[in-house]
Motif scaffolding. Structure first.
Motif, PDB file in Angstrom:
ATOM      1  N   HIS A   1     -63.926  28.268   5.628  1.00  0.00           N
ATOM      2  CA  HIS A   1     -64.199  27.389   4.485  1.00  0.00           C
ATOM      3  C   HIS A   1     -65.433  27.852   3.710  1.00  0.00           C
ATOM      4  CE1 HIS A   1     -61.380  23.951   4.549  1.00  0.00           C
ATOM      5  NE2 HIS A   1     -61.192  24.331   5.796  1.00  0.00           N
ATOM      6  N   GLU A   2     -66.385  28.408   4.423  1.00  0.00           N
ATOM      7  CA  GLU A   2     -67.566  28.951   3.749  1.00  0.00           C
ATOM      8  C   GLU A   2     -67.169  30.103   2.832  1.00  0.00           C
ATOM      9  OE1 GLU A   2     -71.431  31.631   4.929  1.00  0.00           O
ATOM     10  OE2 GLU A   2     -70.686  30.173   6.414  1.00  0.00           O
ATOM     11  N   ARG A   3     -66.302  30.992   3.328  1.00  0.00           N
ATOM     12  CA  ARG A   3     -65.826  32.109   2.500  1.00  0.00           C
ATOM     13  C   ARG A   3     -64.996  31.587   1.329  1.00  0.00           C
ATOM     14  NH1 ARG A   3     -68.752  33.685   6.111  1.00  0.00           N
ATOM     15  NH2 ARG A   3     -68.667  35.694   7.165  1.00  0.00           N
ATOM     16  N   GLY A   4     -64.162  30.596   1.599  1.00  0.00           N
ATOM     17  CA  GLY A   4     -63.307  30.049   0.545  1.00  0.00           C
ATOM     18  C   GLY A   4     -64.107  29.404  -0.574  1.00  0.00           C
TER      19      GLY A   4
ATOM     20  N   LYS B   1     -66.651  30.424  -1.876  1.00  0.00           N
ATOM     21  CA  LYS B   1     -67.196  31.461  -2.747  1.00  0.00           C
ATOM     22  C   LYS B   1     -66.101  32.243  -3.481  1.00  0.00           C
ATOM     23  CE  LYS B   1     -71.026  32.031   0.510  1.00  0.00           C
ATOM     24  NZ  LYS B   1     -71.698  32.961   1.450  1.00  0.00           N
ATOM     25  N   ASN B   2     -64.849  31.897  -3.231  1.00  0.00           N
ATOM     26  CA  ASN B   2     -63.726  32.612  -3.834  1.00  0.00           C
ATOM     27  C   ASN B   2     -63.092  31.751  -4.914  1.00  0.00           C
ATOM     28  OD1 ASN B   2     -61.408  33.986  -4.489  1.00  0.00           O
ATOM     29  ND2 ASN B   2     -60.672  34.206  -2.386  1.00  0.00           N
TER      30      ASN B   2
ATOM     31  N   MET C   1     -58.617  26.196  -1.212  1.00  0.00           N
ATOM     32  CA  MET C   1     -59.648  25.202  -0.905  1.00  0.00           C
ATOM     33  C   MET C   1     -61.013  25.828  -1.124  1.00  0.00           C
ATOM     34  SD  MET C   1     -58.253  23.226   2.473  1.00  0.00           S
ATOM     35  CE  MET C   1     -56.783  22.208   2.399  1.00  0.00           C
ATOM     36  N   LYS C   2     -61.800  25.209  -1.954  1.00  0.00           N
ATOM     37  CA  LYS C   2     -63.079  25.799  -2.349  1.00  0.00           C
ATOM     38  C   LYS C   2     -64.275  24.984  -1.856  1.00  0.00           C
ATOM     39  CE  LYS C   2     -61.100  27.705  -6.610  1.00  0.00           C
ATOM     40  NZ  LYS C   2     -59.802  27.017  -6.544  1.00  0.00           N
ATOM     41  N   LYS C   3     -64.120  24.279  -0.772  1.00  0.00           N
ATOM     42  CA  LYS C   3     -65.238  23.486  -0.264  1.00  0.00           C
ATOM     43  C   LYS C   3     -65.617  23.935   1.140  1.00  0.00           C
ATOM     44  CE  LYS C   3     -62.655  19.696   1.910  1.00  0.00           C
ATOM     45  NZ  LYS C   3     -62.558  18.226   2.044  1.00  0.00           N
ATOM     46  N   GLN C   4     -66.901  23.813   1.433  1.00  0.00           N
ATOM     47  CA  GLN C   4     -67.374  24.161   2.763  1.00  0.00           C
ATOM     48  C   GLN C   4     -67.061  23.041   3.745  1.00  0.00           C
ATOM     49  OE1 GLN C   4     -71.114  26.092   3.275  1.00  0.00           O
ATOM     50  NE2 GLN C   4     -71.316  26.632   1.104  1.00  0.00           N
TER      51      GLN C   4
END
Length: 214
Positions: free
Chosen positions: A76-79, A81-82, A87-90
């Motif tokens: 989720h951390e990588r997502g 930043k993409n 899913m764009k949340k940590q």
């Protein structure tokens, strides 16, 4: 057709329509990848299989679930930043631990969402642009019985191991030369097992490695 000279280029497209059915029908469809006579018929799902593998991994290597939660947290951390991520949340450890249990010990954050998707590749017999060339040095295929009762271990993906070794032999390369890898992680435990089965990480070391990774 390209190699035979019938066409100079062809586009190969694959589509996955997961949203065409609701959860009950989707689970039934996904269960067809199991040994349906002995597993799917009695209600065993891929999520249940992944849960058994995760439980075995925890027992074998002395982990608690909190240790393995590092995988969804990192993904989720990588997502986040993409810009193209679904899913764009940590996600925090608290988020993971408080999420719904899907199949103990698997929780919601351990399971990839069922979404529609597609992929395409253009195959040509000669380069169209010099900056658009991708060289394929090796490919590999592996297969192993999905019936859990036939498996020697729940913590090693033999098909991934065999496919990796085949591709490396064809490419005349070693695992140490790999600098980028994309693994299948419909369930978080499968991502960890894939890295270890490919020989990129020593068995049982993935959670510890991820916990120290930036």
């Amino acid at each position: 057709m390209v190699r035979a000279g019938i066409y100079d280029c062809v586009a190969v497209v694959g589509v996955e329509k997961m949203h065409d059915v609701v959860n009950v029908k989707l689970n039934k469809a996904l269960s067809t990848i199991t040994d349906y006579e002995y597993e799917g018929f009695f209600g065993v799902t891929p999520a249940a299989q992944a849960a058994m593998a995760m439980k075995e991994y925890m027992i074998k290597y002395g982990y608690d679930y909190e240790d393995l939660a590092i995988w969804p947290i990192k993904m989720h951390e990588r997502g986040s930043k993409n810009p193209l991520a679904y899913m764009k949340k940590q996600a925090s450890l608290k988020d993971v631990l408080e999420s719904e249990v899907v199949a103990d010990p698997l929780r919601l954050y351990d399971v990839a969402p069922a979404v529609d998707g597609s992929a395409a590749v253009v195959l040509c017999n000669k380069p169209i642009r010099s900056d658009a060339v991708i060289r394929i040095d090796g490919i590999g295929v592996g297969a192993y019985g999905t019936y859990l009762g036939q498996r020697d271990s729940l913590t090693e993906l033999y098909s991934v191991r065999d496919a990796t070794n085949m591709a490396l032999r064809m490419a005349h390369a070693s695992v140490n030369e790999i600098n980028l890898v994309e693994v299948h992680d419909t369930y978080s435990i499968l991502g960890m097992l894939a890295l270890e089965s490919m020989g990129l990480v020593r068995p049982g070391e993935t959670p510890r490695l991820l916990s120290t990774a930036p």
